[in-house]
Structures are given as C-alpha cells and as structure tokens.
Design an enzyme around this catalytic site. Sequence first.
Site: not given
Length: 282
Positions: A136, A123
């Site tokens: 995360y 990501s």
Amino acid sequence: MPTVFVTGAASGIGRATVLRLAGRGHRIHAFDVDADGLSSLPATVETHVGDVTDEERVRAVLPTDLDALVNCAATYELGAVEDADWDDVKDQFRVNVFGTLAVTRAALPVLRANDGRVVTLSSVLGRASLPLHGVYAGTKHALEGVFDALRAEQDDVDVVLVEPGAVKTGFNERAKAGLDDEQSPHRDLYDRVSDHYDPGGVPPERVARVVVEAVESPTPKARYPVTGQAWLLLACRTLLPERLYDRVALARVRNRSVFRASLELVTSAVSQRFVRALGRRR
C-alpha cells in the site's frame, strides 16, 4: 456553484467529502463501484457506478463544467511484502495508482479549460512506510512521485496531495483479515498485529474538512498532512537514521506507544544534531 467529481465516494473519506461538499452548495458527481453505497447519498448528488480503471466509463460520465476532481478511490491489504498475494499486489496498484491516473488524465483537459484543480488522497505512508504496509505504501509513494511531476507540469490546473495518518474508516479492520497465513515466517508479528494493533486515528470527517479546504482555497498548498500521527511519522522519517526509524516503525505496528517511543527518539536525534552543530562552531 462549483462542480466536483469525487471517486471512492460510497464510503470512508470519499463519502464524508461528498457530504461536506454537498452541504456547502457544490454540485457533486459521485463515482464508485459500490452501487448500494452510492444509492444512500443525498438525492442532490449525481451518482455514477463504475471502476476508476475503466477509462471509457470515466470519460462518459465526467461533466464538461468540472471545476475540481477529488481522487479518493483506493484499496488496501495488510501483510509482509514477502507474503503478499500477487493478485492483491496487482489490484492495489491497479486501483490506487493506475485508476487514479486514468481518472486524472481523463479530467485534465476539462479542468484546464475551467482553471480547475486535482485533489488526490495520498497517505503519510506515501513518504514514510511502515512494516506490513509495504505494498500500500508503495502505491502511495508512486502517487507522490507522479503527482509531484504533474504539479510542476501544469500551468492552469492546481495539483494537491492530501496525506492523512490513521483514519477510522474500517479500512484497517478489513485489511487485518488477510493476516491468516499460518506458514508465514512473520507469523509472530501477524499474531501481535491481529490481537493488539489499533492505529487509532481520526474520523473521516476530519480529513474531509481538509479535502474541502484544498478544493475551495484560492491558493491551495501542494501538500496537506492530516493528523498529529502523520506529522510525527514524517518528523521521525526526516530526522532519524534509517535503522532507528525502522525501530520506531516496528514499534508502531506492534502497538507500543508510538508517540512515546517516537518522541523520545526524535528528541534524542535533534539533541545529538544540536550538540554536533555546537561542536563544529567551536
């Protein structure tokens, strides 16, 4: 026809990747804990129900003619680092980091024998964190570090990271459900995010196109940032001083115009650097 093993294949980017690869003639093995999601994939896709952290199950279903592994399995919860439920923290690291590593380590001997490759969904948050995304982002930072080392260690296996920005998979809506701690000192921020936060994003098919490019390219890149938001956030993280980046990141989750605020600050930072450089030349 190359053989590809895809984790997290029942939904989101993983599912879009499976459908695109299958449409291009690849032999697909789809792996996920969601049996119902797997059952709705085309009949040409071979499906396997299992958890990525279950190394015995993974080794039992990995094909011996494997050409590419695509790591898409992940889990995600929004919330301040201070408030994060400890079980949720451990679960995110269990799936996103340890599960991804378990599958990759199991697949490497087969991939090495077949001159294959590993394509892993990281990501943009793996290089540029945001408030309420800390745990995360931490899992993705961990993946970036591990897979950077893995890439340098491999002579016969290409190691690729795909780094999307916001993607419309329903991930954020599900994650926002956790912002319900009435006693949190971050209650005001939670209310803003719950009421207004819309990260936008692209359809998962957009990211799947990049994943397939990484699978099929004869000379894949080490990294593939995906979406304008990803490139902009990385530019801000690179060019802005830390405290200034923090302001941009907070504006992002408060649903201000991230592009306007970020572009103004990046432009200002670049201009200041240019002026300083001219001054030094004089």
